[in-house]
Structures are given as C-alpha cells and as structure tokens.
Design a protein around this motif. Structure first.
Motif, PDB file in Angstrom:
ATOM      1  N   ARG A  58       0.828  -1.215   0.000  1.00 12.20           N
ATOM      2  CA  ARG A  58       0.000   0.000   0.000  1.00 12.20           C
ATOM      3  C   ARG A  58       0.863   1.266   0.000  1.00 12.20           C
ATOM      4  O   ARG A  58       0.466   2.310   0.540  1.00 12.20           O
ATOM      5  CB  ARG A  58      -0.972  -0.006   1.179  1.00 12.20           C
ATOM      6  N   GLY A  59       2.044   1.152  -0.592  1.00 13.28           N
ATOM      7  CA  GLY A  59       2.979   2.257  -0.607  1.00 13.28           C
ATOM      8  C   GLY A  59       3.864   2.234   0.622  1.00 13.28           C
ATOM      9  O   GLY A  59       4.060   1.193   1.244  1.00 13.28           O
ATOM     10  N   PHE A  60       4.413   3.375   0.976  1.00  7.81           N
ATOM     11  CA  PHE A  60       5.252   3.481   2.169  1.00  7.81           C
ATOM     12  C   PHE A  60       4.879   4.739   2.923  1.00  7.81           C
ATOM     13  O   PHE A  60       5.056   5.858   2.439  1.00  7.81           O
ATOM     14  CB  PHE A  60       6.736   3.523   1.794  1.00  7.81           C
TER      15      PHE A  60
ATOM     16  N   ARG B 297       0.969  10.052  -2.050  1.00  8.56           N
ATOM     17  CA  ARG B 297       2.180  10.372  -1.282  1.00  8.56           C
ATOM     18  C   ARG B 297       2.900   9.096  -0.844  1.00  8.56           C
ATOM     19  O   ARG B 297       4.143   9.012  -0.929  1.00  8.56           O
ATOM     20  CB  ARG B 297       1.824  11.214  -0.061  1.00  8.56           C
ATOM     21  N   ALA B 298       2.158   8.100  -0.408  1.00 13.45           N
ATOM     22  CA  ALA B 298       2.772   6.843   0.036  1.00 13.45           C
ATOM     23  C   ALA B 298       3.439   6.106  -1.124  1.00 13.45           C
ATOM     24  O   ALA B 298       4.529   5.545  -0.982  1.00 13.45           O
ATOM     25  CB  ALA B 298       1.718   5.951   0.688  1.00 13.45           C
ATOM     26  N   PHE B 299       2.805   6.116  -2.276  1.00 10.57           N
ATOM     27  CA  PHE B 299       3.394   5.437  -3.424  1.00 10.57           C
ATOM     28  C   PHE B 299       4.628   6.189  -3.936  1.00 10.57           C
ATOM     29  O   PHE B 299       5.611   5.570  -4.362  1.00 10.57           O
ATOM     30  CB  PHE B 299       2.362   5.269  -4.533  1.00 10.57           C
ATOM     31  N   ARG B 300       4.586   7.511  -3.870  1.00 10.19           N
ATOM     32  CA  ARG B 300       5.769   8.285  -4.274  1.00 10.19           C
ATOM     33  C   ARG B 300       6.920   8.046  -3.297  1.00 10.19           C
ATOM     34  O   ARG B 300       8.084   7.986  -3.707  1.00 10.19           O
ATOM     35  CB  ARG B 300       5.417   9.768  -4.336  1.00 10.19           C
ATOM     36  N   ALA B 301       6.595   7.899  -2.025  1.00  6.42           N
ATOM     37  CA  ALA B 301       7.639   7.626  -1.032  1.00  6.42           C
ATOM     38  C   ALA B 301       8.296   6.279  -1.308  1.00  6.42           C
ATOM     39  O   ALA B 301       9.515   6.126  -1.160  1.00  6.42           O
ATOM     40  CB  ALA B 301       7.035   7.654   0.373  1.00  6.42           C
TER      41      ALA B 301
ATOM     42  N   THR C 121       6.002  -5.709   2.114  1.00  3.95           N
ATOM     43  CA  THR C 121       6.305  -5.106   3.405  1.00  3.95           C
ATOM     44  C   THR C 121       5.671  -3.731   3.574  1.00  3.95           C
ATOM     45  O   THR C 121       5.495  -2.990   2.600  1.00  3.95           O
ATOM     46  CB  THR C 121       7.832  -4.984   3.595  1.00  3.95           C
ATOM     47  N   ASP C 122       5.339  -3.412   4.825  1.00  6.06           N
ATOM     48  CA  ASP C 122       4.962  -2.045   5.188  1.00  6.06           C
ATOM     49  C   ASP C 122       6.200  -1.190   5.425  1.00  6.06           C
ATOM     50  O   ASP C 122       6.118   0.036   5.392  1.00  6.06           O
ATOM     51  CB  ASP C 122       4.131  -2.048   6.478  1.00  6.06           C
ATOM     52  N   ARG C 123       7.325  -1.871   5.724  1.00  5.72           N
ATOM     53  CA  ARG C 123       8.556  -1.163   6.077  1.00  5.72           C
ATOM     54  C   ARG C 123       9.543  -1.218   4.908  1.00  5.72           C
ATOM     55  O   ARG C 123      10.548  -1.915   4.926  1.00  5.72           O
ATOM     56  CB  ARG C 123       9.167  -1.762   7.347  1.00  5.72           C
ATOM     57  N   GLY C 124       9.201  -0.442   3.895  1.00 10.58           N
ATOM     58  CA  GLY C 124      10.062  -0.384   2.729  1.00 10.58           C
ATOM     59  C   GLY C 124      11.469   0.066   3.062  1.00 10.58           C
ATOM     60  O   GLY C 124      12.437  -0.359   2.424  1.00 10.58           O
TER      61      GLY C 124
END
Length: 289
Positions: free
Chosen positions: A13-15, A25-29, A264-267
């Motif tokens: 789901r991104g970071f 924003r999460a996907f850009r991160a 992972t949630d912790r990219g």
C-alpha cells in the motif's frame, strides 16, 4: 563478480510510517526508496470509478464512513485518509507514476468489470500483476483484461491455487523420497482437474503461516512457506512472494530460504536488508518476479 538474484520487493500500500496507506504520497515515497513494485487493492464506487483502497468501507482510515460501493466518486472530494491525504483512483496513480509496477488485489465484484477497462485505457497491462483472494474474481478479471488488451498480465494465485500448492508441498515431503517427478505429475493432474475454474498463475503470494479454524473457536497454525514449499514451487516454475514482513531478521530468513519476493509495510527496512545483500536497488521489473 557474481550477481545476486533479483528479489521482488513490494511496498505494501505504498510506504507511509504515518499510516497513510494507498495514497499518492505513500506510493511516491516507495518510489523514492527505489521500489519498482508497489502493492495496492481496488474497490469501485457506485459510478464505476476504481479506487486504490483496501477496505470495502471508508470507516477505518478516513474522516468519514460508509460503503465505497454506495457512493459516487463526486461525493468523495473531501474525504481524506489520515485526515490529510485525498483518495486516489487507480487511473490517477498509473498516470502519476509511469515507472511504477502495481500488484493489484481485486477486492470487490464491481472491480471485476471496471478494473480491466482502466488497465486497457492506461496501457498498463505490462506493468501490473492482478490477483484476488477470490479465484472467481481473479479469473474473470484476467479474462476481461486479455479480451480488451490482447495480453494477459502477470498474476498470482487465488485461494484455491495457493491451497493446492500448499497441499502438494506436504505430499512432496513423502513422495520426493521416491522421486521428485511424482509431485510434478500430481500437480499436472490437479491443474487439469480445476482448469475451468482456476486461471493459470505465475506466482503465489501468501503468509508464512496460516491459522486453520477448528471447532470450538480454536486456531491451529499451519506452516505454509518453508524450504519444501519453496523448492516445490520453483520446481513448477512458480515464484513465491511472502506477506507482510516488517522486521529485518525475518526478511533475511525468508531470503535465505530462497523466496522470490517480499511484501512489506517497512520499505525502508527491506531496502536496507537487500542493499546489505547486494540486491538493491532493483535492476528491473523482471517477469520472473
């Protein structure tokens, strides 16, 4: 100098350490960390707009409530994830992040019809993997994508395929003592038996263990991803991705086991673990992973 095998690193789901999941924003991160693959889910509004959103309702992560399937997209302008981030349509994400590859979980019935059109309209069939816990939804979505685009995207197994491979790995513990070919023959028979109901898949994505429900409310943990499972899957040409792994020691253990990908949630942690192993940043979005 030898090159370490590529690992599929999927940002779940991104970071976002703030919990702003499935937002631009999460996907850009995640992209900024170097991730090629991001994982997302889709649910569809009452007027057919496909959202990158995990839950069927808005309740858990936004400043409002209600079922997504009951609301038109025009009524969601003011909805914010975590109070700050707007909802994103899948089409917007595909356009905003043209280098990203999306692992997409089809969560609802409406998305079976709506998702293939988005993928076709955005020309994104070569940069998605489509999956669903529901084998029925996965099979029909894949068929629609292929009909619209002339191509079949990467896909990971639904519940039936993952369960079948898990059972086969248990059987192989016994049959491999006689011949490894026995498990391959059994798999061929299984896939022929379910061919009309289960679409072919190149990947399985599943947890390390699964809690089997027993009478009386008891749970029995069943090992899924172990050395034999990975060995059997690779024998059949199937990649193994494991979710959702957020601590470094477990990441290293699974990578040593030979899994092909981690969700992972912790990219940030996974990127560092892979960098320490000479496997970061990713070289490409390989079809193997």
């Amino acid at each position: 100098m030898s090159i370490e095998p590529q690992v599929a690193a999927l940002a779940h789901r991104g970071f976002s350490l703030d919990g702003h999941e499935n937002t631009l924003r999460a996907f850009r991160a995640a992209a900024d960390l170097g991730f090629v693959w991001v994982e997302t889910d889709v649910n569809t509004t009452s007027d057919g707009v496909v959202l990158a959103f995990h839950d069927p309702t808005l309740d858990r992560v936004t400043n409002t409530s209600g079922d997504i399937s009951d609301v038109p997209w025009s009524d969601l302008d003011d909805v914010r994830i975590g109070g700050t981030e707007p909802l994103s349509t899948l089409g917007e994400l595909l356009r905003a992040l043209p280098e990203q590859h999306f692992n997409i979980d089809v969560k609802d019935e409406s998305s079976v019809e709506a998702l293939p059109q988005v993928i076709a309209d955005e020309g994104a069939v070569d940069r998605v993997r489509v999956t669903s816990f529901s084998e029925n939804r996965r099979r029909r979505a894949l068929a629609s994508i292929e009909r619209l685009t002339g191509k079949r995207p990467l896909t990971s197994a639904g519940t039936v395929g993952a369960a079948g491979l898990t059972i086969l790995s248990k059987i192989a513990r016994v049959t491999d003592r006689t011949s490894p070919k026995i498990a391959t023959v059994i798999w061929s028979a299984m896939t022929k038996l379910w061919a009309s109901k289960v679409a072919e898949f190149d990947t399985v994505q599943l947890p390390v263990t699964y809690d089997l429900s027993l009478p009386g409310g008891f749970k029995l943990p069943v090992s899924v991803v172990n050395q034999k499972f990975v060995e059997v899957a690779h024998r059949l040409g199937i990649a193994v991705h494991v979710w959702t792994i957020n601590d470094a020691p477990e990441m290293r253990r699974l990578l040593d086991l030979g899994v092909d990908g981690l969700v992972t949630d912790r990219g940030d942690i996974l990127a560092q673990v892979l960098a320490d192993r000479g496997q970061w940043p990713p070289r490409s979005a390989s079809s193997r992973v």
